[in-house]
Design an enzyme around this catalytic site. Structure first.
Site, short mmCIF file in Angstrom:
data_model
loop_
_atom_site.label_atom_id
_atom_site.label_comp_id
_atom_site.label_asym_id
_atom_site.label_seq_id
_atom_site.Cartn_x
_atom_site.Cartn_y
_atom_site.Cartn_z
N LYS A 13 0.83 -1.22 0.00
CA LYS A 13 0.00 0.00 0.00
C LYS A 13 0.86 1.27 0.00
CE LYS A 13 -1.86 -0.94 3.99
NZ LYS A 13 -1.13 -2.20 4.29
N ARG A 88 -9.47 1.35 8.71
CA ARG A 88 -9.05 -0.01 9.01
C ARG A 88 -10.11 -0.76 9.83
NH1 ARG A 88 -3.16 0.91 8.53
NH2 ARG A 88 -2.06 -1.02 8.81
N ARG A 127 11.61 -5.64 4.63
CA ARG A 127 11.33 -4.20 4.58
C ARG A 127 12.32 -3.41 5.43
NH1 ARG A 127 5.39 -1.75 5.36
NH2 ARG A 127 5.43 -2.79 7.40
N ARG A 160 11.54 -1.77 11.07
CA ARG A 160 10.52 -1.38 12.04
C ARG A 160 10.40 -2.46 13.11
NH1 ARG A 160 5.32 0.27 8.51
NH2 ARG A 160 4.28 -0.87 10.19
N ARG A 171 -0.38 -8.78 13.62
CA ARG A 171 -0.95 -7.78 12.71
C ARG A 171 -1.78 -8.43 11.62
NH1 ARG A 171 4.20 -5.28 10.92
NH2 ARG A 171 3.03 -3.88 9.59
P1 ADP Z 1 1.43 -1.52 7.45
O1 ADP Z 1 1.67 -0.56 6.31
O2 ADP Z 1 2.55 -2.46 7.64
O3 ADP Z 1 0.10 -2.18 7.40
P2 ADP Z 1 1.07 0.89 8.96
O4 ADP Z 1 2.34 1.65 8.84
O5 ADP Z 1 -0.05 1.28 8.09
O6 ADP Z 1 1.42 -0.66 8.77
O7 ADP Z 1 0.55 0.89 10.45
C1 ADP Z 1 1.41 0.59 11.52
C2 ADP Z 1 0.61 0.54 12.81
O8 ADP Z 1 -0.02 1.82 13.04
C3 ADP Z 1 -0.55 -0.45 12.81
O9 ADP Z 1 -0.14 -1.75 13.19
C4 ADP Z 1 -1.48 0.19 13.86
O10 ADP Z 1 -1.01 -0.05 15.17
C5 ADP Z 1 -1.32 1.67 13.58
N1 ADP Z 1 -2.31 2.17 12.60
C6 ADP Z 1 -2.07 2.68 11.37
N2 ADP Z 1 -3.21 3.05 10.77
C7 ADP Z 1 -4.21 2.76 11.65
C8 ADP Z 1 -5.63 2.91 11.62
N3 ADP Z 1 -6.26 3.40 10.55
N4 ADP Z 1 -6.32 2.50 12.72
C9 ADP Z 1 -5.70 2.01 13.80
N5 ADP Z 1 -4.38 1.84 13.88
C10 ADP Z 1 -3.63 2.22 12.82
P1 ADP Z 2 2.33 -1.74 3.26
O1 ADP Z 2 2.31 -0.23 3.23
O2 ADP Z 2 1.11 -2.33 2.63
O3 ADP Z 2 2.60 -2.29 4.61
P2 ADP Z 2 4.87 -1.49 1.83
O4 ADP Z 2 4.55 -0.62 0.67
O5 ADP Z 2 5.62 -0.91 2.96
O6 ADP Z 2 3.53 -2.23 2.33
O7 ADP Z 2 5.67 -2.76 1.24
C1 ADP Z 2 6.16 -3.78 2.10
C2 ADP Z 2 7.58 -4.17 1.63
O8 ADP Z 2 7.48 -4.83 0.37
C3 ADP Z 2 8.50 -3.00 1.42
O9 ADP Z 2 9.80 -3.42 1.79
C4 ADP Z 2 8.44 -2.72 -0.08
O10 ADP Z 2 9.68 -2.21 -0.57
C5 ADP Z 2 8.18 -4.10 -0.66
N1 ADP Z 2 7.26 -4.09 -1.80
C6 ADP Z 2 6.17 -3.30 -1.99
N2 ADP Z 2 5.54 -3.63 -3.14
C7 ADP Z 2 6.24 -4.67 -3.68
C8 ADP Z 2 6.06 -5.46 -4.87
N3 ADP Z 2 5.04 -5.26 -5.73
N4 ADP Z 2 6.96 -6.44 -5.10
C9 ADP Z 2 7.99 -6.67 -4.24
N5 ADP Z 2 8.19 -5.96 -3.11
C10 ADP Z 2 7.34 -4.96 -2.83
#
Ligand code: ADP
Ligand code: ADP
Ligand code: ZN
Length: 218
Positions: A13, A88, A127, A160, A171
């Protein structure tokens, strides 16, 4: 363009949000980034959010909803926005609906990114992110040109804390339980578009452009 990205952690995302925001010149609002910044600065919101984030749980709805409401007040949201990681929960989706209605706006589309658990675990374990500017990399799939440093700002890249294995499992479970119901919620409202997030980054980006170029069925 007013779009929200939904999907399990690690599906891509943030990566797609970053690139789409650049392509379209629209502002990206990543609630995870905003929360991490609040934690780093030790604001009251950050202090309250930290334990939930460390545990891999969602931060309580009222905190995140209030935070988003504040963020949407800024002028840069007038031309549209890309919400990454919000809503979410159903409660967040309903609060968002109310907020947007009050602004005379509505989401054009909700994009659901999908990938199998093996792909996700691989993505999250590799990541790495920049603690200074927030740019996200992957050790194998999207490495920095500057090795272990950020190619944009030179800071040493870090993993992270919540990307460690035990927290990742939590998660993923939280996603299934609290966030996945949003897919049905938005499908019923005719807003949902599903995208295969397991393809390479550029392919997902191309697919996203394709989906967004089609007017949604009414
Ligand atoms: P990822 O991209 O790996 O899904 P995020 O960076 O979006 O993780 O979120 C990291 C953490 O921040 C989540 O595990 C949660 O604790 C919190 N968080 C982010 N967005 C939300 C939301 N919309 N509602 C509740 N918690 C959130
Ligand atoms: P999210 O925001 O959904 O948690 P991220 O965008 O942070 O996901 O992506 C998670 C990890 O996967 C990061 O290390 C990113 O560089 C890698 N990544 C994202 N999209 C792709 C893809 N299409 N193919 C391979 N690796 C990816
Ligand atoms: Zn950087």
């Amino acid at each position: 363009m007013r779009v929200a990205f939904v999907g399990p952690p690690g599906v891509g995302k943030g990566t797609q949000a970053q690139r789409l925001a650049e392509r379209r010149g629209v502002v990206k609002i990543s609630t995870g980034d905003v929360l991490r910044e609040a934690v780093r600065q030790g604001t009251p919101l950050g202090v309250r959010a930290k334990s939930f984030m460390d545990a891999g749980s969602l931060v309580p709805n009222e905190l995140v909803i209030g935070m988003l409401e504040e963020r949407l007040k800024a002028d840069d949201t007038r031309q549209g926005y890309l919400l990454d990681g919000f809503p979410r929960t159903i409660a967040q989706a309903e609060a968002l609906g109310t907020m947007l209605e009050a602004r005379g706006e509505a989401l054009d589309r909700v994009i659901a990114f999908e990938a199998d658990p093996e792909v996700i675990v691989d993505r999250l374990s590799g990541r790495r992110g920049c603690p200074r500017c927030g740019k996200v990399y992957h050790l194998r799939f999207d490495p920095s040109n500057a090795g272990t440093r950020c190619e944009a700002c030179g800071a040493e890249l870090v993993q992270r804390d919540d990307d460690r294995e035990a927290t990742v499992r939590r998660r993923l479970a939280v996603y299934q339980e609290e966030t996945a119901p949003l897919l049905t919620y938005y499908r019923k409202r005719g807003l949902l578009a599903r995208i295969d997030g397991s393809a390479p980054i550029d392919d997902v980006a191309a697919r996203l452009d394709e989906v967004l170029s089609v007017p949604r069925p009414v």
